[in-house]
Design a protein around this motif. Structure first.
Motif, PDB file in Angstrom:
ATOM      1  N   LYS A 157      -4.773  32.300 -29.410  1.00  0.00           N
ATOM      2  CA  LYS A 157      -6.041  31.718 -28.858  1.00  0.00           C
ATOM      3  C   LYS A 157      -6.388  32.354 -27.553  1.00  0.00           C
ATOM      4  O   LYS A 157      -7.591  32.282 -27.364  1.00  0.00           O
ATOM      5  CB  LYS A 157      -5.677  30.030 -28.568  1.00  0.00           C
ATOM      6  CG  LYS A 157      -5.592  29.316 -29.720  1.00  0.00           C
ATOM      7  CD  LYS A 157      -4.925  27.987 -29.602  1.00  0.00           C
ATOM      8  CE  LYS A 157      -4.811  27.184 -30.662  1.00  0.00           C
ATOM      9  NZ  LYS A 157      -4.448  25.976 -30.575  1.00  0.00           N
ATOM     10  N   GLN A 158      -5.487  32.825 -26.654  1.00  0.00           N
ATOM     11  CA  GLN A 158      -5.661  33.696 -25.430  1.00  0.00           C
ATOM     12  C   GLN A 158      -6.760  34.789 -25.862  1.00  0.00           C
ATOM     13  O   GLN A 158      -7.818  34.861 -25.423  1.00  0.00           O
ATOM     14  CB  GLN A 158      -4.538  33.869 -24.960  1.00  0.00           C
ATOM     15  CG  GLN A 158      -4.749  34.849 -23.674  1.00  0.00           C
ATOM     16  CD  GLN A 158      -3.706  35.492 -23.200  1.00  0.00           C
ATOM     17  OE1 GLN A 158      -2.422  35.063 -23.292  1.00  0.00           O
ATOM     18  NE2 GLN A 158      -3.680  36.627 -22.653  1.00  0.00           N
ATOM     19  N   LEU A 159      -6.392  35.485 -26.954  1.00  0.00           N
ATOM     20  CA  LEU A 159      -6.996  36.708 -27.248  1.00  0.00           C
ATOM     21  C   LEU A 159      -8.591  36.231 -27.982  1.00  0.00           C
ATOM     22  O   LEU A 159      -9.433  36.805 -27.897  1.00  0.00           O
ATOM     23  CB  LEU A 159      -6.415  37.504 -28.367  1.00  0.00           C
ATOM     24  CG  LEU A 159      -6.901  38.785 -28.853  1.00  0.00           C
ATOM     25  CD1 LEU A 159      -7.652  39.543 -27.666  1.00  0.00           C
ATOM     26  CD2 LEU A 159      -5.990  39.460 -29.790  1.00  0.00           C
ATOM     27  N   TRP A 160      -8.418  35.211 -28.689  1.00  0.00           N
ATOM     28  CA  TRP A 160      -9.808  34.428 -29.598  1.00  0.00           C
ATOM     29  C   TRP A 160     -10.807  34.138 -28.340  1.00  0.00           C
ATOM     30  O   TRP A 160     -11.895  34.826 -28.444  1.00  0.00           O
ATOM     31  CB  TRP A 160      -9.197  33.215 -29.978  1.00  0.00           C
ATOM     32  CG  TRP A 160     -10.374  32.389 -30.787  1.00  0.00           C
ATOM     33  CD1 TRP A 160     -11.265  31.904 -30.240  1.00  0.00           C
ATOM     34  CD2 TRP A 160     -10.106  32.156 -31.994  1.00  0.00           C
ATOM     35  NE1 TRP A 160     -12.075  31.219 -31.125  1.00  0.00           N
ATOM     36  CE2 TRP A 160     -11.418  31.305 -32.377  1.00  0.00           C
ATOM     37  CE3 TRP A 160      -9.434  32.155 -33.062  1.00  0.00           C
ATOM     38  CZ2 TRP A 160     -11.684  30.883 -33.585  1.00  0.00           C
ATOM     39  CZ3 TRP A 160      -9.659  31.741 -34.445  1.00  0.00           C
ATOM     40  CH2 TRP A 160     -10.718  31.051 -34.656  1.00  0.00           C
ATOM     41  N   ASN A 161     -10.162  33.563 -27.086  1.00  0.00           N
ATOM     42  CA  ASN A 161     -11.130  33.191 -26.217  1.00  0.00           C
ATOM     43  C   ASN A 161     -11.689  34.611 -25.601  1.00  0.00           C
ATOM     44  O   ASN A 161     -12.861  34.605 -25.116  1.00  0.00           O
ATOM     45  CB  ASN A 161     -10.545  32.435 -24.987  1.00  0.00           C
ATOM     46  CG  ASN A 161     -10.149  31.158 -25.661  1.00  0.00           C
ATOM     47  OD1 ASN A 161     -10.820  30.448 -26.668  1.00  0.00           O
ATOM     48  ND2 ASN A 161      -9.197  30.255 -25.019  1.00  0.00           N
ATOM     49  N   LYS A 162     -10.631  35.470 -25.282  1.00  0.00           N
ATOM     50  CA  LYS A 162     -10.984  36.757 -24.418  1.00  0.00           C
ATOM     51  C   LYS A 162     -12.097  37.565 -25.390  1.00  0.00           C
ATOM     52  O   LYS A 162     -13.177  37.915 -24.727  1.00  0.00           O
ATOM     53  CB  LYS A 162      -9.896  37.559 -24.300  1.00  0.00           C
ATOM     54  CG  LYS A 162     -10.349  38.969 -23.541  1.00  0.00           C
ATOM     55  CD  LYS A 162      -9.160  39.754 -23.374  1.00  0.00           C
ATOM     56  CE  LYS A 162      -9.213  40.954 -22.816  1.00  0.00           C
ATOM     57  NZ  LYS A 162      -8.758  42.167 -23.096  1.00  0.00           N
TER      58      LYS A 162
END
Length: 188
Positions: A157-162
């Protein structure tokens, strides 16, 4: 472990078995004491196989984590000497034992967080997509630990947002690959 707990479901998560069996291997080898070796082993556990003449896509990631191409290759040679990885025809590298590779994957990315899972996924998603997917499935499927599952989901999810914030050209491919992690956002 199952006998001690008197329950078969106690081995649903193989972490205990792997730690008991492979923990001594870590202690007896240089992996616990040599940063280059444990990082290189972690990278190899994630990628499964690697052709030494075709690591250009990986070099920026290695540089980001403080390991240049030469030190990475030297570490792989040392891992070969320690019989942790096999090197075929001086070109192709693969872990000698798949269960140990799975253990190192969990150890390096989750237990000790020596390597950032989200950073590894980001740098490897395009050039090594099938291996990214297999490594994520291995982490959540083999180890079946709620804490590990939550960690993997948070990293994705962190990478998704980035990627969404950066309007990444491969964001749609990332959504297709990881839609189950963020189903609500997938529909937006």
């Amino acid at each position: 472990i199952a006998e001690e707990a008197n329950r078969l479901d106690s081995i649903d998560d193989v972490s205990g078995l792997f730690s008991e069996y492979f923990g001594s291997v870590l202690e007896e080898s240089e992996l616990l004491y040599n940063r280059d070796l444990i990082i290189s082993a972690g990278v190899m556990s994630f990628l499964d196989t690697l052709h030494l003449d075709k690591i250009e896509p990986l070099v920026p990631f290695l540089t980001d984590i403080g390991l240049d191409e030469e030190r990475f290759k030297n570490a792989l040679l040392r891992l070969h000497e320690l019989e942790i990885v096999d090197i075929y025809f001086d070109k192709a590298v693969k872990f000698s034992e798949q269960c140990f590779a799975n253990y190192i994957l969990k150890y390096a990315f989750y237990d000790k967080k020596i390597i950032s899972l989200s950073a590894m996924i980001e740098k490897c998603f395009v050039p090594y997509r099938s291996r990214v997917m297999m490594s994520v499935k291995t982490l959540v499927g083999v180890f079946r630990d709620a804490g590990l599952l939550g960690f993997v989901e948070a990293e994705i999810k962190q990478l998704w947002n980035k990627l969404a914030d950066e309007n990444s050209p491969y964001f749609m491919d990332f959504i297709k690959a990881f839609h189950v992690v963020n189903p609500t956002e997938t529909l937006s």
